[in-house]
Design a protein around this motif. Structure first.
Motif, PDB file in Angstrom:
ATOM      1  N   ARG A  53       0.729  -1.123  -0.143  1.00  0.00           N
ATOM      2  CA  ARG A  53      -0.071  -0.071   0.014  1.00  0.00           C
ATOM      3  C   ARG A  53       0.751   1.213   0.004  1.00  0.00           C
ATOM      4  N   VAL A  54       0.410   2.181  -0.657  1.00  0.00           N
ATOM      5  CA  VAL A  54       1.002   3.482  -0.908  1.00  0.00           C
ATOM      6  C   VAL A  54       0.164   4.498  -0.482  1.00  0.00           C
ATOM      7  N   ALA A  55       0.498   5.444   0.393  1.00  0.00           N
ATOM      8  CA  ALA A  55      -0.497   6.442   0.770  1.00  0.00           C
ATOM      9  C   ALA A  55      -1.800   5.764   1.221  1.00  0.00           C
ATOM     10  N   GLY A  56      -1.835   4.538   1.672  1.00  0.00           N
ATOM     11  CA  GLY A  56      -3.238   4.148   2.109  1.00  0.00           C
ATOM     12  C   GLY A  56      -3.603   3.348   0.724  1.00  0.00           C
ATOM     13  N   TRP A  57      -3.286   3.335  -0.415  1.00  0.00           N
ATOM     14  CA  TRP A  57      -3.731   2.735  -1.480  1.00  0.00           C
ATOM     15  C   TRP A  57      -3.324   1.414  -1.927  1.00  0.00           C
ATOM     16  N   ASP A  58      -3.920   0.206  -2.068  1.00  0.00           N
ATOM     17  CA  ASP A  58      -3.339  -0.808  -2.475  1.00  0.00           C
ATOM     18  C   ASP A  58      -2.700  -0.580  -4.073  1.00  0.00           C
ATOM     19  N   VAL A  59      -1.659  -0.996  -4.538  1.00  0.00           N
ATOM     20  CA  VAL A  59      -0.984  -0.789  -5.766  1.00  0.00           C
ATOM     21  C   VAL A  59      -1.728  -1.672  -6.748  1.00  0.00           C
ATOM     22  N   VAL A  60      -2.235  -2.803  -6.211  1.00  0.00           N
ATOM     23  CA  VAL A  60      -2.862  -3.299  -7.245  1.00  0.00           C
ATOM     24  C   VAL A  60      -4.342  -3.100  -7.735  1.00  0.00           C
ATOM     25  N   THR A  61      -5.136  -2.879  -6.640  1.00  0.00           N
ATOM     26  CA  THR A  61      -6.592  -2.531  -6.625  1.00  0.00           C
ATOM     27  C   THR A  61      -6.667  -0.957  -7.017  1.00  0.00           C
TER      28      THR A  61
END
Ligand SMILES: Nc1ncnc2c1ncn2[C@@H]1O[C@H](COP(=O)(O)OP(=O)(O)OP(=O)(O)O)[C@@H](O)[C@H]1O
Ligand SMILES: [Mg+2]
Length: 308
Positions: A53-61
């Protein structure tokens, strides 16, 4: 997370956490897996298993959110050689959704900051490698993303440009930007990073602050003597000080070894020298450098093959 390329593990069970606002260095030799990790975190490559997760966001989704929060200067220059330096930055600014005026201002400011104003009107095919590298760095800062990822930002830069790049990184961090940088240069990690993770053959082999890594590597006991015939005593003194095997340099008449309890090792070594009547040129302790840490951790080992 894990990722394999063909039949080798480029990343194996790698787990790390980077805190907001810190400078985090990923240190490792060629082929360690640094770029693979960078590509996963910037959504250019998917992990085979695990999550990031980057900045709370999943890199795949949520790749678009991740990209919006991240600036990247890849290992290999991505500037367009047919465009000028200014146009390259302007293009990135437009892609990041800026209006024309803001994009122009941003491009000019970044050219200035990376000492490229004079070259800004020239197509980048005419730039030196270092200039292109600086333009890449500038491009990663367009839009002031909260996380900037720099894959070997100073490889190929001359000493002055390297110092400039270090200043730029420090300045960014001082302004609150989180920075992940990969490097093969210990000095760079030592100087810039709040925390360092050393990877080798796709695995994390050490992690901590520079001081913690150095402390864990133990100190070095050094004995230098003036005469060749004193060397056997110097070696005996070093061995009795710790029991480890010393590195012996006959040309410089110097013996060095890793010791865990520096002070008592020093006392033991001095007493052996004294008992045998040898006055050393130099007897001392030095703290491990990050080079010692790196060389101690990243020895040549066969890379584990993929077994499943
Ligand atoms: N597309 C690919 N196909 C096959 N193997 C790959 C691919 N990309 C990377 N690898 C392999 O994965 C391993 C890790 O490579 P990676 O580029 O992540 O290393 P690195 O730490 O960035 O090295 P360097 O310091 O040389 O840039 C290496 O053994 C490399 O050969
Ligand atoms: Mg790489």
């Amino acid at each position: 997370m894990q990722r394999k390329h063909k039949n080798i593990w480029a990343l194996r069970d790698v787990s790390l956490h980077i805190s907001a606002g810190e400078i985090f260095a990923l240190l490792g030799p060629n082929g360690a897996g640094k770029t693979t990790l960078v590509r996963i975190l910037t959504t250019l490559l998917r992990p085979d298993s695990g999550h990031a997760r980057v900045a709370g966001w999943d890199v795949v989704t949520n790749p678009a959110r991740v990209r919006a929060a991240t600036g990247l200067a890849g290992q290999y220059s991505t500037v367009d050689g047919m465009l000028t330096g200014f146009e390259n930055l302007y293009l990135i600014a437009k892609l990041r959704g800026m209006d024309r005026r803001t994009a122009r201002r941003t491009a000019s400011e970044l050219l200035e900051r990376f000492r490229l104003t004079d070259a800004g009107g020239r197509v980048t095919n005419t730039y030196s490698g270092g200039m292109r590298r600086r333009l890449d760095l500038a491009g990663s800062l367009v839009g002031s993303p909260p996380l900037v990822i720099l894959d070997e930002p100073t490889t190929g830069l001359d000493p002055k440009s390297r110092l400039d790049a270090w200043d730029a990184v420090s300045e960014l961090a001082a302004g609150g930007t989180t920075i992940l940088l990969t490097t093969q240069y210990l000095e760079e990690a030592d100087r810039l990073a709040d925390r360092i993770t050393v990877i080798d053959h796709g695995k994390v082999v050490a992690a901590g602050t520079s001081d913690e890594l150095k402390a864990a590597a133990g100190s070095r006991l050094i004995i230098m003597v003036a005469e060749d015939h004193q060397m056997p005593t110097a070696i005996r003194a070093a061995v009795s000080a710790s029991g480890n095997s010393p590195v012996v340099d006959h040309r410089d008449r110097r013996v060095e070894m890793v010791v865990t309890d520096g002070r008592s090792a020093l006392t033991r070594a001095l007493s052996v020298l004294e008992d045998e009547g040898v006055e050393a040129l130099e007897v001392g302790l030095r703290r491990a450098t990050l080079d010692d840490v790196f060389l101690g951790l990243t020895t040549a080992r066969p890379r584990p093959a993929v077994t499943r």
